[in-house]
Design an enzyme around this catalytic site. Sequence first.
Site, PDB file in Angstrom:
ATOM      1  N   ASN A 217      10.976   5.284 -17.074  1.00  0.00           N
ATOM      2  CA  ASN A 217      11.224   4.231 -16.088  1.00  0.00           C
ATOM      3  C   ASN A 217      11.122   2.873 -16.759  1.00  0.00           C
ATOM      4  O   ASN A 217      10.918   2.791 -17.970  1.00  0.00           O
ATOM      5  CB  ASN A 217      10.249   4.370 -14.905  1.00  0.00           C
ATOM      6  N   LYS A 296      18.893  20.829 -29.019  1.00  0.00           N
ATOM      7  CA  LYS A 296      19.663  19.761 -28.370  1.00  0.00           C
ATOM      8  C   LYS A 296      20.724  20.338 -27.425  1.00  0.00           C
ATOM      9  O   LYS A 296      21.431  21.283 -27.806  1.00  0.00           O
ATOM     10  CB  LYS A 296      20.332  18.911 -29.461  1.00  0.00           C
ATOM     11  N   PHE A 330      -1.766   0.903  -8.180  1.00  0.00           N
ATOM     12  CA  PHE A 330      -0.662  -0.042  -8.088  1.00  0.00           C
ATOM     13  C   PHE A 330       0.435   0.622  -7.261  1.00  0.00           C
ATOM     14  O   PHE A 330       0.544   1.845  -7.248  1.00  0.00           O
ATOM     15  CB  PHE A 330      -0.119  -0.387  -9.485  1.00  0.00           C
ATOM     16  N   LYS A 344      -0.570   4.512   0.589  1.00  0.00           N
ATOM     17  CA  LYS A 344      -1.030   5.002  -0.724  1.00  0.00           C
ATOM     18  C   LYS A 344      -2.530   4.795  -0.878  1.00  0.00           C
ATOM     19  O   LYS A 344      -3.227   5.639  -1.436  1.00  0.00           O
ATOM     20  CB  LYS A 344      -0.266   4.306  -1.862  1.00  0.00           C
ATOM     21  N   LYS A 348      -4.440   8.279  -1.368  1.00  0.00           N
ATOM     22  CA  LYS A 348      -4.946   8.539  -2.727  1.00  0.00           C
ATOM     23  C   LYS A 348      -6.442   8.214  -2.844  1.00  0.00           C
ATOM     24  O   LYS A 348      -6.990   8.276  -3.935  1.00  0.00           O
ATOM     25  CB  LYS A 348      -4.135   7.731  -3.747  1.00  0.00           C
TER      26      LYS A 348
HETATM   27  N1  CTP Z   1       0.375   7.699  -9.671  1.00  0.00           N
HETATM   28  C1  CTP Z   1      -0.354   8.794 -10.091  1.00  0.00           C
HETATM   29  N2  CTP Z   1       0.293   9.946 -10.412  1.00  0.00           N
HETATM   30  C2  CTP Z   1       1.624  10.062 -10.257  1.00  0.00           C
HETATM   31  C3  CTP Z   1       2.378   8.955  -9.770  1.00  0.00           C
HETATM   32  C4  CTP Z   1       1.709   7.788  -9.474  1.00  0.00           C
HETATM   33  O1  CTP Z   1      -1.573   8.699 -10.217  1.00  0.00           O
HETATM   34  N3  CTP Z   1       2.218  11.208 -10.560  1.00  0.00           N
HETATM   35  C5  CTP Z   1      -0.351   6.438  -9.374  1.00  0.00           C
HETATM   36  C6  CTP Z   1       0.246   5.211 -10.028  1.00  0.00           C
HETATM   37  O2  CTP Z   1      -0.321   4.975 -11.297  1.00  0.00           O
HETATM   38  C7  CTP Z   1      -0.095   4.119  -9.030  1.00  0.00           C
HETATM   39  C8  CTP Z   1      -0.099   4.837  -7.689  1.00  0.00           C
HETATM   40  O3  CTP Z   1      -0.248   6.224  -7.996  1.00  0.00           O
HETATM   41  O4  CTP Z   1      -1.371   3.579  -9.241  1.00  0.00           O
HETATM   42  C9  CTP Z   1       1.152   4.622  -6.889  1.00  0.00           C
HETATM   43  O5  CTP Z   1       2.282   4.915  -7.699  1.00  0.00           O
HETATM   44  P1  CTP Z   1       3.756   4.781  -7.143  1.00  0.00           P
HETATM   45  O6  CTP Z   1       4.710   5.228  -8.194  1.00  0.00           O
HETATM   46  O7  CTP Z   1       3.945   3.442  -6.529  1.00  0.00           O
HETATM   47  O8  CTP Z   1       3.735   5.795  -5.933  1.00  0.00           O
HETATM   48  P2  CTP Z   1       3.965   7.329  -5.838  1.00  0.00           P
HETATM   49  O9  CTP Z   1       2.685   7.971  -5.424  1.00  0.00           O
HETATM   50  O10 CTP Z   1       4.586   7.867  -7.081  1.00  0.00           O
HETATM   51  O11 CTP Z   1       4.978   7.410  -4.628  1.00  0.00           O
HETATM   52  P3  CTP Z   1       6.493   6.876  -4.516  1.00  0.00           P
HETATM   53  O12 CTP Z   1       7.039   6.901  -5.925  1.00  0.00           O
HETATM   54  O13 CTP Z   1       7.157   7.839  -3.617  1.00  0.00           O
HETATM   55  O14 CTP Z   1       6.429   5.496  -3.949  1.00  0.00           O
END
Ligand code: CTP
Length: 404
Positions: A217, A296, A330, A344, A348
């Site tokens: 990403n 590959k 974040f 979130k 979480k």
């Molecule tokens: N995060 C995590 N594990 C993952 C994905 C995300 O611990 N597999 C953590 C990120 O580091 C961040 C938080 O969860 O602190 C939110 O991440 P974000 O990418 O915004 O959200 P997602 O939970 O992945 O949900 P979505 O992508 O659907 O918004």
Amino acid sequence: MGGTPGEDLAGKQVILGVTGGIAAYKAPLVVRGLKSLGIDVRVVMTDASRYFVTPTTLQTLSGRPVHTELFPETPPGAFEVEHIALADRADLLLIAPATADFIAKMAHGIADDLLSCIALATKAPVLVCPSMNVNMYLHPATRENLDILQKRGVFILEPASGELACGWEGAGRLPEPERIVAESKKILYQKDLAGISLLVTCGPTCEDIDPVRFITNRSTGKMGAALVEAAGLRGARVKVISGPVNREYAPWADVIMVRSAGQMLDAVRDNLSGADVLVMAAAVADYVPETYRGAKIKKGDKLTSLGLKSSPDILSTIRPFKDDKFFVGFAAETDNLSDSARKKLMNKGLDMIVANRVGESGTGFGSDTNSGLILSEAGVLDHFEQVEKEVLAHRILDFIRERL
Ligand code: CTP
């Protein structure tokens, strides 16, 4: 804290002691680096240093007269004993470069010139940056002298290794001016996070498809790096778990590099127990390839789709081990910033979440600034609009410190 970067340092006074080694040619850049932080730099030169750099150069860059004499002619105006007045006003005595001779004088309390008198008289912290020939540096006399200084609480910035001006290879090179400025900055900062241990995840993850391709990403680790820098400056111990990024973290951070979401999860699990605060600033992949292909993928394979599976959610997986640790997440969002972040925060089990907008200029991945809000269970703590990531880092740390 929390203003512009370095705001805390504006008006601080640093005495830069320059002693007589070839690396004195780097002193003007140290002056510039310190001045750019708003620091008032007073340069004190030994006699020998004047063979390598001129007082005029240092005077021009510091914007202050350079001090060289222990017994100067009394200047017009109020009389003061110069070495005591300088020593008393200093917030830091920085000696760069420090020769073997000067280190020996400091270790044994010899005060036979202006700089050595200041070194003996000051109550300010002292940072010594040795620079000399490798054999002089490794000589037992120098080692013992540095040990004496270290035991007295003097900060020593170890010299770098490499080709030396004298023709030898090895330890003895003065570290780059940026490094000296970074160490000085760290000593000068208020240590309001001393005793706190932070674990910070940064950057993207990369999920390999085959030996050539991967899914990743747009994260560059900039926000995480700003947090690592700010927390270290404020006295926290900082460990970083970073996905692949093209940047260096603050030199005092302990950095563990990982590649995939799975590796990041393992590293967080292994290092969580020593942390008081976890900041998940990393952009972790949500989807990873079902299988890694060791060979590959070729054009002739006529691939039309890629099988994906969900990656482990790191925060949810480690939630049972949270205990009284403070967890910060974040949220990178294009829409419904506040609602998504609140969900979130709850789902979480976070104590705080920093939600930032992505997908527009001036905020999010790779940008120098960020826009969004900081939330806790109590509600919105802060709204920020195109705020420098360095400044935002201090604000986030202010909120963490208040809640610890
Ligand atoms: N995060 C995590 N594990 C993952 C994905 C995300 O611990 N597999 C953590 C990120 O580091 C961040 C938080 O969860 O602190 C939110 O991440 P974000 O990418 O915004 O959200 P997602 O939970 O992945 O949900 P979505 O992508 O659907 O918004």
